[in-house]
Design a protein around this motif. Structure first.
Motif, PDB file in Angstrom:
ATOM      1  N   HIS A 154     -10.650 -11.228   8.888  1.00  0.00           N
ATOM      2  CA  HIS A 154     -10.374  -9.862   8.443  1.00  0.00           C
ATOM      3  C   HIS A 154     -10.873  -9.717   7.009  1.00  0.00           C
ATOM      4  CE1 HIS A 154      -7.495  -9.836  11.829  1.00  0.00           C
ATOM      5  NE2 HIS A 154      -7.804  -8.563  11.873  1.00  0.00           N
ATOM      6  N   TYR A 155     -11.524  -8.624   6.751  1.00  0.00           N
ATOM      7  CA  TYR A 155     -11.950  -8.307   5.386  1.00  0.00           C
ATOM      8  C   TYR A 155     -10.714  -8.041   4.522  1.00  0.00           C
ATOM      9  CZ  TYR A 155     -14.142  -5.716   1.560  1.00  0.00           C
ATOM     10  OH  TYR A 155     -14.553  -5.287   0.328  1.00  0.00           O
ATOM     11  N   PRO A 157      -9.792  -6.305   0.962  1.00  0.00           N
ATOM     12  CA  PRO A 157     -10.338  -5.542  -0.171  1.00  0.00           C
ATOM     13  C   PRO A 157     -10.175  -6.308  -1.492  1.00  0.00           C
ATOM     14  CG  PRO A 157      -9.009  -4.112   1.229  1.00  0.00           C
ATOM     15  CD  PRO A 157      -8.792  -5.518   1.714  1.00  0.00           C
ATOM     16  N   PRO A 159      -9.088  -5.439  -4.442  1.00  0.00           N
ATOM     17  CA  PRO A 159      -7.778  -5.354  -5.109  1.00  0.00           C
ATOM     18  C   PRO A 159      -6.716  -6.254  -4.458  1.00  0.00           C
ATOM     19  CG  PRO A 159      -8.703  -3.162  -4.809  1.00  0.00           C
ATOM     20  CD  PRO A 159      -9.575  -4.111  -4.026  1.00  0.00           C
ATOM     21  N   VAL A 160      -6.845  -6.481  -3.161  1.00  0.00           N
ATOM     22  CA  VAL A 160      -5.897  -7.359  -2.469  1.00  0.00           C
ATOM     23  C   VAL A 160      -6.133  -8.814  -2.890  1.00  0.00           C
ATOM     24  CG1 VAL A 160      -5.168  -8.211  -0.197  1.00  0.00           C
ATOM     25  CG2 VAL A 160      -5.623  -5.769  -0.544  1.00  0.00           C
ATOM     26  N   ILE A 423      -4.130 -11.893  10.000  1.00  0.00           N
ATOM     27  CA  ILE A 423      -3.780 -11.550   8.624  1.00  0.00           C
ATOM     28  C   ILE A 423      -4.769 -10.540   8.099  1.00  0.00           C
ATOM     29  CG2 ILE A 423      -3.715 -12.471   6.263  1.00  0.00           C
ATOM     30  CD1 ILE A 423      -1.426 -13.364   7.983  1.00  0.00           C
ATOM     31  N   ASP A 424      -4.270  -9.474   7.535  1.00  0.00           N
ATOM     32  CA  ASP A 424      -5.148  -8.568   6.810  1.00  0.00           C
ATOM     33  C   ASP A 424      -4.395  -8.077   5.580  1.00  0.00           C
ATOM     34  OD1 ASP A 424      -3.414  -6.601   7.707  1.00  0.00           O
ATOM     35  OD2 ASP A 424      -4.808  -5.788   9.189  1.00  0.00           O
ATOM     36  N   ALA A 425      -4.892  -7.003   5.000  1.00  0.00           N
ATOM     37  CA  ALA A 425      -4.265  -6.517   3.772  1.00  0.00           C
ATOM     38  C   ALA A 425      -2.803  -6.139   3.979  1.00  0.00           C
ATOM     39  CB  ALA A 425      -5.050  -5.304   3.247  1.00  0.00           C
ATOM     40  N   SER A 426      -2.410  -5.913   5.222  1.00  0.00           N
ATOM     41  CA  SER A 426      -1.043  -5.442   5.472  1.00  0.00           C
ATOM     42  C   SER A 426      -0.003  -6.550   5.396  1.00  0.00           C
ATOM     43  CB  SER A 426      -0.955  -4.764   6.835  1.00  0.00           C
ATOM     44  OG  SER A 426      -1.036  -5.699   7.892  1.00  0.00           O
ATOM     45  N   ASP A 427      -0.400  -7.786   5.697  1.00  0.00           N
ATOM     46  CA  ASP A 427       0.627  -8.819   5.834  1.00  0.00           C
ATOM     47  C   ASP A 427       0.308 -10.116   5.087  1.00  0.00           C
ATOM     48  OD1 ASP A 427      -1.453  -9.533   7.512  1.00  0.00           O
ATOM     49  OD2 ASP A 427      -0.246  -9.680   9.334  1.00  0.00           O
TER      50      ASP A 427
END
Lengths: 495, 495
Positions: A154-155, A157, A159-160, A423-427
């Motif tokens: 998953h990419y 971002p 800032p993450v 896993i992505d920016a959300s978790d």
């Protein structure tokens, strides 16, 4: 947990206008590393509540922090001195905390420790520092304390990624292992081979070369090294989206074509570009989970193997060793996943660091063979294993069954791995924390001071996870497995 | 989705030094609301990548944004004009985007819309704005577009609340309903009754009165109203930790003692303190899920009931109406949960807004009775219901079966509710987003322009969730139920 701590009983008030003094320091701070770290420290201490109480006459006022750095050199790399001494006296006029460190990166750790001594006082609405005088002598047990992130499955971002780096600094982790590329996507711009990032998921899910420079610099300012990885020859399907000739064939796309010089030209181009921005001593060349069947089912490559008198396993070794030579030519030492050692350990360049992941017991074999090792046994230190508990992260000892001091030194440290399939920016933050912090203590604190059972760690780790929450980091409750939601209403410190 | 959009085909380059002009505006911006919003907008547009390309000669350069606000009044409250017109011409020298709005809060929405027109160009490493000229005429369908957070079941640190407010502004939600207190904890300082926050979970899990002021001001600067709630007479057990006489008895602690004047003195003190900081037209007095059995099993209260000729249900009504009178005396209109209407709707003060939650079909009864209503039917708009999908959030129509235009006006809007039993700082953002954004479009966009089925919304909402991720908000994938981890590797925009 610091290496050595003494404290007293005096409460100080921390000035709302805390000063940074560098009198006596040999470090000029031309890049602003220290100054910015000091400002971040003050911001984080003052983040959580409105500080508008009056503080004169209540307690002695801590007017500032004096930081003495002995080395003028602020090049961040493997093995840089991270030790520090932090003293907070109970008297003085003006009253200053004192930080002494060999390098600015030791001073950064000291500022982080200082921030964790500060507390908001709800009655007076000021920041207090309890239990002065403090004397803290501290240094890490292992020079390599890593966290892996995966931007291919998953990419993430920019800032993450930056906020992950921020949170690493809070627990004194010092290597961000950037697993940039894998079979699913190739998000990074490579100037030498500009079609490689055609393998990105989408137009927007990419990093420019300048973004990578920005990430490296952001991390360096926080004392975090960037370890870049290209995983070859397996895990590289996405490379061929831009350059299909890297695939064995249009129907059999992994591993990279071992028979083609172009394959190694591309690797050379990537590592040449890497060497301009990733200044860490090591580059990671992967080498794990290589299924070589495409090499024998593709007639062209099959012929090449016969012509060169190689079987599949020879070709795997040939690929890894040739890639190692390219990396070395660009000034890197190499890290490879443990399959390379398990299959042909004696052939690896002596500068190789073997990255354990499959299970325990590997490090002792690696160091017995005289090579260096990083420990990431998946049963304990893979963050994507949601059934791996923080207790398991804490108790995982990198030097298990390694008693010879010379061999112990070959274990550079360990790394917790946040693979990105789910896993992505959300978790990502709630899956990393607080478990990574449990491993961080294992890697930082002297062995003698580590808890023998985790019961005595719970309160401290729980407080640290609430601190992360206060700082806006979505660290999950301790109770339950990885990334569990709180099971019922309750206090942060008991969940 | 704005009310009206036209666009062209010209690409503009957004200047790295974008200017704010307020020439012709009647608004002096004494509080810096507009100036700070403009700076935030620029920061968010530039957050994601390094912008260091050269942009002269490529396309017309957008030099700035001119904002004309007609009203000098920047008091934020219910019903404030939020409309705006945003024009981005394709030519001009210098070339400026134009925002016209009645109030600064309409201008804030326009700036948010403008930010969503800007994209990073990966080849030129600049910010571009495609499809100029743009003309966007926009205004919200409903004046009340809310999100509930619950700081009693789990404490939420102030920085976390602020980041929720930030993300609300991205989707033009305008009311943060702060369910401050419940039976589990009382985290807020109440100056009039300073022992109330003895009911907090811990020393650290508290908000000072100044923190509350800070949160209100932070929200106002982003066009978000703060609706404060105290939920009485049920859901108030934690009040008695500091003042045990508020409990019917030491063994039967809910609801608040209806027979004691002290109970109403405390309510009066709280609402008096509230009125100093929560300037929103409404205060929420709860009134839901009241189990009155403690009133009849406690002899003292039982006697009082008999003495006053009341049964339990009379006493429940008496309590709610007396609390309403107190709130009105402090200048508030009242919001109560729907049980108050369901039980004694005709007795409620006519200024009452009934807050639906139990199910659908309530709003039509409320407005038929001439009262105002806010829709939050739990089957569709409770974010803690993880089985409630974004499609359900999108399709939940507040005006279902309400055809009379006068009655339609009585539906002030709707609210999505993030109850905190299983929510803390670790998972709040991913449980709110993207589902709250689906409801936000339902509440903003003219009915005629809303999608008739959600298939046509997926791409737009998915792009918005990726935008939230870019801005550091942990919005979850669309696929699956609420707060699902991504099921497999893939692009943000397809998950």
């Amino acid at each position: 947990m610091p290496a050595s701590v003494t404290r007293g009983t005096q409460t100080l008030v921390v000035s709302k206008d805390l000063k940074l003094s560098t009198a006596g320091s040999s470090y000029s701070d031309g890049k602003g590393i220290l100054k910015e770290a000091f400002q971040r420290m003050v911001a984080v201490v003052e983040l959580d509540h409105v500080i508008n109480g009056s503080y004169y006459g209540v307690s002695p006022v801590l007017a500032g922090v004096r930081v003495v750095v002995r080395s003028p050199n602020d090049e961040l790399n493997f093995g840089v001195d991270e030790s520090y001494k932090l003293s907070v006296p109970a008297t003085g006029n003006p009253l200053y905390a004192q930080i002494e460190a060999q390098t600015v990166y030791g001073a950064l750790h000291a500022l982080e420790t200082f921030s964790q001594l500060c507390n908001f006082d709800f009655n007076a609405r000021i920041i207090q520092l309890h239990s002065a005088p403090w004397t803290i002598l501290d240094k890490p047990r292992f020079p390599y304390r890593g966290l892996l992130i995966d931007t291919s499955r998953h990419y993430l971002p920019v800032p993450v990624i930056k906020s992950v780096i921020d949170s690493m600094a809070f627990s004194k982790l010092n290597v961000l292992h950037w697993h940039i590329v894998d079979e699913q996507s190739f998000p990074l711009q490579i100037p030498s081979y500009p079609k490689l990032w055609n393998g990105a998921y989408s137009y927007s899910e990419r990093y420019t070369f300048d973004d990578a420079i920005d990430i490296v610099q952001y991390a360096e300012k926080r004392g975090v090294n960037l370890l870049a990885e290209i995983d070859v020859p397996g895990h590289a399907l996405s490379w061929g989206v831009g350059y299909p000739s890297l695939w064995p064939s249009a129907t059999c796309k992994e591993p990279l074509d071992v028979s083609s010089d172009f394959t190694f030209q591309v690797i050379n181009g990537i590592l040449s570009d890497f060497s301009k921005i990733f200044k860490f001593k090591f580059v990671h060349l992967g080498g794990d989970e290589v299924n070589t069947s495409c090499w024998t089912t593709t007639p062209r490559i099959k012929s090449w193997l016969i012509q060169h008198g190689m079987n599949e396993s020879d070709a795997y070794r040939y690929f890894v060793l040739r890639a190692q030579k390219i990396a070395i030519s660009h000034g890197y030492d190499i890290i490879n996943w443990e399959e390379t050692f398990n299959n042909f350990g004696d052939k690896l360049d002596r500068r190789t660091v073997v990255h354990n992941w499959l299970g325990s017991g590997v490090a002792q074999k690696v160091v017995a063979a005289g090579l260096r090792c990083i420990v990431s046994n998946q049963d304990k230190w893979y963050l994507d294993h949601l059934d791996a508990t923080w207790e398991g992260f804490y108790m995982n000892e990198p030097l298990t069954n390694i008693y010879n001091p010379e061999q112990q030194k070959l274990v550079l440290g360990g790394e917790v791995c946040m693979w990105g399939e789910h896993i992505d920016a959300s978790d990502i933050q709630q899956t990393i924390w607080p478990r990574a912090a449990a491993a961080a203590e294992r890697l930082w604190t002297p062995f003698e001071k580590l808890a023998k059972d985790t019961g005595s760690v719970t309160a401290r780790l729980s407080r640290f996870r609430c601190l992360l929450n206060q700082r806006g980091v979505a660290a999950a409750p301790l109770a339950g497995y990885g990334r569990s939601a709180p099971s019922e209403p309750g206090s942060c410190v008991t969940q």
